[in-house]
Design a protein around this motif. Structure first.
Motif: not given
Length: 595
Positions: A218-227
């Motif tokens: 979840v952390v990886d998906e959130v940060t990548g998608s926000a960028a």
């Protein structure tokens, strides 16, 4: 000379009135024509497209509406400090190459800059005669007349259009009104397209992050998608450290590493304060964070708990001042809300998985009773993946009459519920085994009990055997489980011990058969779950033949080493995609030491 009488003055007054009326009619005709043209433009731009598609279509339409030779669209690139050419219409190859060269030069496109500065259309009917800025550049490109149209929506600069004519021409009120209308219509269409793009991105993010159950995923998906959503230089996800009251970064993505001084910060301090109240904040003064990464702007959206208390934040970083509108700010807020729900689900799943692992450790912590004649070997390997706690189990326990009960089973499903159902099945079987000497009877009573105790669509496959302590005689029964293999030390033969029986816990009143088995010194019984059969390499499965070949190679290694070797062979063959148990029971050779 006599003064003209009022009667004499009437023809002149009539002529003047007729002239005014004619002008009014002409202006009304032009206004009506402009309104009609803009109505058509609105209809053609009504279909929602991507921002790029909208700009490409708008450039082509604007060129034809103004009967121009060429048209191009640009946006201001703050990182490069120049205009970026995004769309064009009517240019031949040399003309386009020259435009790209000019746009990328130090002087850029001065008339575009002027257009955006005055926030209104700029019309030059004859640039050479009017002495406009960048005259040499226009001459090189063969521009005889020019219209610049700013694309601005709700105060936000979206870009600009450059309309070019090969020869000087009259540009009057009609062209000015048409340019203003075109600018408004295209700006609205671009704003809609950008909003639609943000919504599409948020929808895709929700579909991706929703099924993720591991917190790190979840952390990886959130940060990548926000960028990706805001095209920023970096993004990070923060969780609130309740003990210290600080937001602490738990993951980051983007081309920029997590800035120094922003690994953790106080959300109550300075410009960050609105976060505690649930509001998105933009921070441009980063001196308090001692940022040395050249950051200009940070945008942060809060993650709120059930009571609307601050529990975390999604933060994005920009090196150059970004062009962010209300839509982008709102989009980050929506992403943060989706992230909060996904984080909450992942944490709940992690808690359930810890409970399930604790249950499963209990199920697999069987300590085999000591015997001079038998030795046991076991390997249990979870499949991994999202639900890495399954229903596979084994058990060895003492029975009255100097006998041993041996079980290898698999309850359908994954997670904490499957582990709980497995525990119920394991200890029910033990209870029935103490009162029923025959394995077939044990499975009969266990099946009827589990039909009542199992949830819908849950069932058990199992092999259950009763062995004498000297290892000489055994009786086995099975319910829907892969049949065990028996290695005969004297001949080197491998037998498939066929046991008939349906799955356990699905249908009441089922009968189970049992078979007797005699073991000689060195003989080995190998039981396993279907995860071992289903180990896959491409389109091929390990299957019973692969297990037989592995057993033949390692049969004399001892019970535990044999179990280890069979599983290692399976791993070397292909991918272990499901929970897997390998259980070996060997009758010791005469004179062997107790294992």
């Amino acid at each position: 000379m006599a003064s003209p009488t009022p009667h004499d003055a009437q023809p002149a007054a009539a002529d003047e009135g007729a002239h005014d009326l004619g002008g009014t009619i002409e202006r009304q005709r032009e206004d009506l024509e402009v309104a009609h043209v803009l109505l058509g433009l609105s209809a053609r731009l009504a279909e929602v497209r991507s921002t790029q598609e909208t700009l490409e279509q708008a450039v082509d339409i604007a060129r034809h509406l103004l009967e121009a030779d060429r048209c191009f669209g640009v946006v201001w690139d703050p990182a490069e400090r120049r205009f970026s050419l995004k769309a064009h219409s009517g240019f031949d190859a040399p003309g386009l190459e020259l435009l790209q060269e000019v746009a990328g030069s130090a002087e850029g496109l001065p008339l575009m800059q002027l257009t955006l500065t005055q926030k209104a259309p700029f019309l030059a009917a004859d640039p050479a005669a009017e002495g406009v800025s960048g005259l040499e550049q226009l001459a090189r490109r063969g521009v005889g007349a020019y219209i610049g149209i700013p694309l601005i929506r709700r105060g936000e600069e979206l870009g600009a259009l450059g309309i070019e004519f090969g020869e000087p021409r009259r540009l009057g009120a009609r062209e000015d009104a048409l340019a203003r209308g075109i600018g408004r219509q295209i700006s609205a269409a671009l704003s809609t397209a950008r909003r639609f793009g943000l919504l599409q991105s948020l929808r895709s993010f929700g579909l991706r992050v929703g099924p993720k159950l591991h917190l790190q995923d979840v952390v990886d998906e959130v940060t990548g998608s926000a960028a990706a959503l805001l095209g920023c230089d970096g993004a990070a996800l923060y969780f609130l450290d309740e003990a210290g009251g600080l937001l602490t970064a738990v993951g980051a993505a983007g081309s920029l590493a997590l800035p120094e001084g922003l690994t953790r910060f106080d959300p109550r301090a300075g410009d960050w304060g609105p976060l505690v109240g649930g509001k998105t904040v933009m921070v441009t003064d980063l001196s308090a964070q001692r940022s040395k990464d050249g950051l200009s702007t940070v945008l942060a959206s809060p993650i709120l708990g059930p009571g609307l208390e601050l529990t975390g934040a999604v933060v994005v970083f920009f090196v150059d001042p970004p062009s962010l509108g209300a839509d982008e700010v709102e989009a980050l807020s929506v992403l943060a809300a989706q992230a909060g729900a996904a984080v909450d689900n992942a944490r709940k799943f992690d808690n359930q998985r810890r409970v399930a692992r604790s249950l499963q450790q209990g199920l697999l912590s069987t300590e085999a009773p000591s015997t001079d004649a038998l030795e046991f070997g076991t390997v249990y390997a979870p499949a991994g993946g999202q639900a890495d706690v399954g229903g596979d189990f084994f058990d060895v326990f003492e029975l009255p009459g100097d006998r041993l009960g041996v079980v290898v089973g698999d309850v359908s499903g994954k997670g904490a519920e499957a582990a709980a159902q497995t525990a119920m099945a394991k200890y029910m079987l033990r209870a029935f085994a103490t009162r029923n000497p025959a394995p077939s009877s044990v499975l009969y009573h266990l099946n009827n009990a589990l039909v009542q105790g199992f949830e819908e669509d849950r069932f058990l496959t199992v092999v259950y055997g009763v062995f004498t302590a000297d290892g000489l005689d055994a009786t086995l029964a099975a319910g829907g489980h892969p049949n065990p293999l028996v290695y005969r030390a004297r001949s080197g033969a491998i037998e498939s011990f066929e046991l008939e029986g349906t799955i356990v816990g699905a249908f009441a009143g089922e009968q189970f058969e049992q078979e007797s088995l005699t073991l000689e010194p060195g003989d080995v019984v190998v039981a396993f779950s279907d995860g071992l059969l289903d180990v896959r390499s491409g389109s091929e499965f390990l299957g019973r033949q692969g297990i037989r070949e592995s057993l033949a190679r390692h049969a004399g290694a001892g019970a535990q080493k044999l179990a280890d070797a069979i599983f290692k062979d399976a791993q070397e063959f292909g991918t272990v995609g499901d929970d897997t148990i390998v259980f070996t029971l060997a009758r010791k050779e005469t004179g062997d030491e107790e294992s």
